[in-house]
Scaffold this motif. Sequence first.
Motif, PDB file in Angstrom:
ATOM      1  N   THR A  95      -5.525  51.970 -14.926  1.00 34.31           N
ATOM      2  CA  THR A  95      -4.986  50.611 -15.115  1.00 34.31           C
ATOM      3  C   THR A  95      -5.425  50.088 -16.479  1.00 34.31           C
ATOM      4  O   THR A  95      -6.590  50.252 -16.848  1.00 34.31           O
ATOM      5  CB  THR A  95      -5.534  49.666 -14.018  1.00 34.31           C
ATOM      6  OG1 THR A  95      -5.252  50.247 -12.748  1.00 34.31           O
ATOM      7  CG2 THR A  95      -4.892  48.286 -14.112  1.00 34.31           C
ATOM      8  N   ALA A 113      -5.511  32.148 -20.523  1.00 31.48           N
ATOM      9  CA  ALA A 113      -5.466  32.995 -19.329  1.00 31.48           C
ATOM     10  C   ALA A 113      -6.392  32.444 -18.241  1.00 31.48           C
ATOM     11  O   ALA A 113      -6.047  32.416 -17.056  1.00 31.48           O
ATOM     12  CB  ALA A 113      -5.852  34.425 -19.686  1.00 31.48           C
ATOM     13  N   ARG A 132      -4.707  29.485 -16.711  1.00 30.86           N
ATOM     14  CA  ARG A 132      -3.641  29.814 -15.751  1.00 30.86           C
ATOM     15  C   ARG A 132      -4.215  30.426 -14.473  1.00 30.86           C
ATOM     16  O   ARG A 132      -3.707  30.187 -13.377  1.00 30.86           O
ATOM     17  CB  ARG A 132      -2.629  30.772 -16.385  1.00 30.86           C
ATOM     18  CG  ARG A 132      -1.811  30.142 -17.515  1.00 30.86           C
ATOM     19  CD  ARG A 132      -0.620  31.021 -17.885  1.00 30.86           C
ATOM     20  NE  ARG A 132      -0.999  32.359 -18.313  1.00 30.86           N
ATOM     21  CZ  ARG A 132      -1.363  32.673 -19.553  1.00 30.86           C
ATOM     22  NH1 ARG A 132      -1.399  31.740 -20.493  1.00 30.86           N
ATOM     23  NH2 ARG A 132      -1.689  33.899 -19.863  1.00 30.86           N
ATOM     24  N   ASP A 160      -5.013  39.927 -15.448  1.00 31.56           N
ATOM     25  CA  ASP A 160      -3.557  39.884 -15.226  1.00 31.56           C
ATOM     26  C   ASP A 160      -2.913  38.810 -16.089  1.00 31.56           C
ATOM     27  O   ASP A 160      -1.845  39.009 -16.664  1.00 31.56           O
ATOM     28  CB  ASP A 160      -3.245  39.612 -13.742  1.00 31.56           C
ATOM     29  CG  ASP A 160      -3.559  40.822 -12.877  1.00 31.56           C
ATOM     30  OD1 ASP A 160      -3.729  41.923 -13.449  1.00 31.56           O
ATOM     31  OD2 ASP A 160      -3.650  40.663 -11.632  1.00 31.56           O
ATOM     32  N   GLN A 161      -3.566  37.657 -16.157  1.00 33.65           N
ATOM     33  CA  GLN A 161      -3.013  36.559 -16.958  1.00 33.65           C
ATOM     34  C   GLN A 161      -3.030  36.889 -18.445  1.00 33.65           C
ATOM     35  O   GLN A 161      -2.088  36.561 -19.169  1.00 33.65           O
ATOM     36  CB  GLN A 161      -3.787  35.262 -16.701  1.00 33.65           C
ATOM     37  CG  GLN A 161      -3.569  34.662 -15.320  1.00 33.65           C
ATOM     38  CD  GLN A 161      -2.106  34.281 -15.080  1.00 33.65           C
ATOM     39  OE1 GLN A 161      -1.358  33.997 -16.003  1.00 33.65           O
ATOM     40  NE2 GLN A 161      -1.698  34.307 -13.820  1.00 33.65           N
ATOM     41  N   PHE A 207      -2.949  39.928 -19.803  1.00 37.17           N
ATOM     42  CA  PHE A 207      -1.930  40.961 -20.042  1.00 37.17           C
ATOM     43  C   PHE A 207      -0.521  40.383 -19.948  1.00 37.17           C
ATOM     44  O   PHE A 207       0.407  40.867 -20.593  1.00 37.17           O
ATOM     45  CB  PHE A 207      -2.094  42.105 -19.029  1.00 37.17           C
ATOM     46  CG  PHE A 207      -2.179  43.440 -19.696  1.00 37.17           C
ATOM     47  CD1 PHE A 207      -3.400  44.052 -19.875  1.00 37.17           C
ATOM     48  CD2 PHE A 207      -1.052  44.081 -20.161  1.00 37.17           C
ATOM     49  CE1 PHE A 207      -3.500  45.280 -20.516  1.00 37.17           C
ATOM     50  CE2 PHE A 207      -1.135  45.304 -20.797  1.00 37.17           C
ATOM     51  CZ  PHE A 207      -2.363  45.902 -20.976  1.00 37.17           C
ATOM     52  N   GLY A 208      -0.412  39.338 -19.156  1.00 36.04           N
ATOM     53  CA  GLY A 208       0.909  38.738 -18.959  1.00 36.04           C
ATOM     54  C   GLY A 208       1.277  37.723 -20.030  1.00 36.04           C
ATOM     55  O   GLY A 208       2.254  36.976 -19.871  1.00 36.04           O
ATOM     56  N   THR A 209       0.501  37.657 -21.108  1.00 38.09           N
ATOM     57  CA  THR A 209       0.801  36.680 -22.165  1.00 38.09           C
ATOM     58  C   THR A 209       2.187  36.955 -22.757  1.00 38.09           C
ATOM     59  O   THR A 209       2.450  38.046 -23.259  1.00 38.09           O
ATOM     60  CB  THR A 209      -0.276  36.747 -23.273  1.00 38.09           C
ATOM     61  OG1 THR A 209      -1.536  36.462 -22.692  1.00 38.09           O
ATOM     62  CG2 THR A 209       0.026  35.765 -24.390  1.00 38.09           C
ATOM     63  N   GLU A 210       3.030  35.947 -22.685  1.00 40.72           N
ATOM     64  CA  GLU A 210       4.406  36.092 -23.207  1.00 40.72           C
ATOM     65  C   GLU A 210       4.748  34.893 -24.067  1.00 40.72           C
ATOM     66  O   GLU A 210       4.362  33.768 -23.766  1.00 40.72           O
ATOM     67  CB  GLU A 210       5.416  36.162 -22.051  1.00 40.72           C
ATOM     68  CG  GLU A 210       5.525  37.536 -21.438  1.00 40.72           C
ATOM     69  CD  GLU A 210       6.617  37.598 -20.366  1.00 40.72           C
ATOM     70  OE1 GLU A 210       7.428  36.661 -20.300  1.00 40.72           O
ATOM     71  OE2 GLU A 210       6.614  38.586 -19.615  1.00 40.72           O
ATOM     72  N   SER A 216       4.744  38.868 -27.532  1.00 37.10           N
ATOM     73  CA  SER A 216       4.274  39.055 -26.155  1.00 37.10           C
ATOM     74  C   SER A 216       3.534  40.387 -26.103  1.00 37.10           C
ATOM     75  O   SER A 216       3.796  41.267 -26.923  1.00 37.10           O
ATOM     76  CB  SER A 216       5.460  39.108 -25.189  1.00 37.10           C
ATOM     77  OG  SER A 216       6.237  37.939 -25.301  1.00 37.10           O
ATOM     78  N   ASN A 229       3.084  44.014 -24.810  1.00 34.86           N
ATOM     79  CA  ASN A 229       3.889  44.993 -24.084  1.00 34.86           C
ATOM     80  C   ASN A 229       3.013  45.661 -23.013  1.00 34.86           C
ATOM     81  O   ASN A 229       1.836  45.307 -22.859  1.00 34.86           O
ATOM     82  CB  ASN A 229       4.528  46.005 -25.047  1.00 34.86           C
ATOM     83  CG  ASN A 229       3.482  46.843 -25.779  1.00 34.86           C
ATOM     84  OD1 ASN A 229       2.349  46.954 -25.332  1.00 34.86           O
ATOM     85  ND2 ASN A 229       3.876  47.435 -26.895  1.00 34.86           N
ATOM     86  N   ASP A 230       3.574  46.626 -22.329  1.00 38.55           N
ATOM     87  CA  ASP A 230       2.842  47.247 -21.209  1.00 38.55           C
ATOM     88  C   ASP A 230       1.577  47.975 -21.666  1.00 38.55           C
ATOM     89  O   ASP A 230       0.692  48.274 -20.862  1.00 38.55           O
ATOM     90  CB  ASP A 230       3.758  48.250 -20.481  1.00 38.55           C
ATOM     91  CG  ASP A 230       4.891  47.537 -19.780  1.00 38.55           C
ATOM     92  OD1 ASP A 230       4.762  46.309 -19.573  1.00 38.55           O
ATOM     93  OD2 ASP A 230       5.910  48.195 -19.458  1.00 38.55           O
TER      94      ASP A 230
END
Lengths: 454, 341
Positions: free
Chosen positions: A203, A394, A397, A408-409, A411-414, A425, A427-428
């Motif tokens: 992960t 993050a 949120r 998770d927050q 990594f989810g930065t967009e 943003s 990416n994966d």
Amino acid sequence: MARESIAGLIAQLHQSKITRREFTQRAAVAGLSAGLVGNVLAVHAAKAQDLPEAATIGIPGTPHTTDTSKGTIKLYSSWPFTGAMERIGGHAIEATYMCLEDFGNAAGGFAIEYEPLDEGIAANEGRWDPGKATENANRAINDESCMAYLGTYNSGSAAISVPLTNVAGLAQISFANTYPGLTTSFEGATEEGEPDLYYPTGTRNYMRVCPADHVQGDAGARWAIHENGRSKAYILHDNSLYGKGVANVFALIFAQEGGEVLGNDGYDPRASDYQSLMTSIADAGPDIIYVGATVDNNAAKLLQDMRGVMSADDVTFLGPDGLNTDTFVQGAADAAEGAWITFGGFSADALVELGGPGADYVARIRERLDLGETGQPDSYAVYAYESMVVVLQAIERAGAADRTAILDQMFGTEGFVTLAGTTWSFNDEGDIDNPVIGLIRVVDGVLTFQGTAN
Amino acid sequence: MLLVLLAIGLIYGAYDRPELFAQYIIIGVANGALIALIALGYTLVYGIVELINFAHGEVFMMGAYFALTVVATTGVTTEKGWLILAAAAILALLGSMVFSSAINWGIDRVAYRRLRHAPRLAPLICAIGFSFILQQMAVYWKGGNPLSPPALIPSEYRAYNILQEWFGLETRIRIRPLDLAVVLITIPLLILLQWFIQRTRTGKAMRATAQDRDAAALMGIDVNRAISIAFIVGGALAGAAGMIAVYYINSARPGMGFRYGLYAFTAAVVGGIGNLNGAVIGGFIIGIAWSLSDGFLKTYPGGHFSWWGAQWTPALIFGLLVVTMVFRPSGILGETTAEKV
């Protein structure tokens, strides 16, 4: 002037007619005690207009509360900031502190404590040390209140710390690592097994806010051939993960674009003299020399000895972001004149010209670092500020002291809006999806932004 | 066999590209002279107390920083006349020699003298400790970043080619005033040292102490004074090398003494540690090997070493050290000179 009513002020604050800063000032005049002011602010979510302009970057619309009732979250950073790294590391720490203070030392209902850890050792002139990299990462991992790990500066160091933080499920964010293999696989520039070998759990937990070297090397090589009109390159690197990586990408793209690569060698960063090396390179007849190195690996001396046998009119010097610092220019003295450097982003001067949050950041960091009105803060300090914004938003949120939720927050930065006004943003793989490569040139002894290279 | 092939390749390279080969030799000789000056300090101290003073490289580095400071303090710039520039250079040279001497003497006085009768490992560890202490002191004093020295040499003379300008030769071989200056300062210092050791009363006392400390003491020689003088003279040479190096390589940094120090130690061992002439010969061998490895080896012999790069130079030089230790443990001149120091 008649005193304002306390209730009226509170009402105006809740209706967002006044900012938190204005509320604090006027409440003091109205006679409200500091304790009561704190209580009012604690239950009132901060709005964008409460924050200094620089702190309005990030994901638009992210709220910010300065309530600290949920407890304390600890953040550690790890990069070298003494000896040869005093300027680069020191400026990055100051930018990190500035960001934290801009956000009121709080996020998501938690007080935020930050502790910078030095990754350098005296025996290595302040450069990073693998033992310290491990020690610092373990210290953060073993502190249960630590929710994110900021750093590192050197990619080689991240190769050590990322697997450790990965197993601990701790988010790690770097402001300066650019070696591609930390996040992705790039033929010719990364090693077999990368990047998976850095993520034992399978992960991802690592991200970076600066462009990676496969972008930078690519942009540099294309610029050298198509804009600078060069066709024969000699490439040197400092044998570090970063230096070798960016040099290999440059070599690959330079050849792909029709240029001739005369050589791609490592050099000894601890040597005090490169006259013979430069004599042999001059004999090969290049019209551009690319040096993949960081400033602490003696690149300034390399440039001095290069200019002893190759003039700036005949042979271009091009280096990556690791040389984008005044330390490099001062070390190389006159020889630095005319040298080109690529950098993932904008210089301080360019940010001032752009205005807005970037200009606010530059003005205030200059003041904090006592650089005067025209002094150059280190370019990477911008990313140190932005990476702290990613972490704080993050936490905001997530709203919980939970490593997985905060990771998770992050990594989810967009749609993150930067100090320069660009948007990206993650990416994966943890890289930014809209990297900008800037071109810097030494003009009259000053690193001067020339535009973008991609 | 490999060495023979290497030698053939180098000879062919010298024949094929004589000017290029000559250029590497010139660079190697200039760097070798610097290494020799530092190596003399190692060998002088070893010869008299059998101690490898690992702090010696840092004593050299401190000399370089002091030279910078002296020139900066005088405020002399290249717009001044030659006499003033020369006076500032001499002042910096003498200042750095005195400063490094004082540091070396101080280290001996504070630590090594107390460990004269301790096991050999004790002063050795102590020397390594002082090496780190001096590096840190330099970081606190001048910061960790490389520093360029104040301009003492007009910029047009940095790339000035004596062969072309003075002798009108049409050649690619380049000898700069700095290359010449390094050798011209080093050689008189070496001759002076030889004279001091061989001809003066103090030098004789030092040689006697080196041969047999107890017998020298019985003969009325102040052994501690003789040893202190060895540290002072070694420090002075390191200081001179520091001043020369800072202008020759045009920069100073806290770590500069580490690599130069290791190369100088290697030079002293290759030449025959404890032997002054050996240190000088070793210095030139290391300097030239360094230069050829950085530049020439990749192309010659026959391009067979095209994978070679400057990053392998330390391995080559320390390989030389290993080969010397295995096949001639006493070094090149270690057995041919009867007397040490």
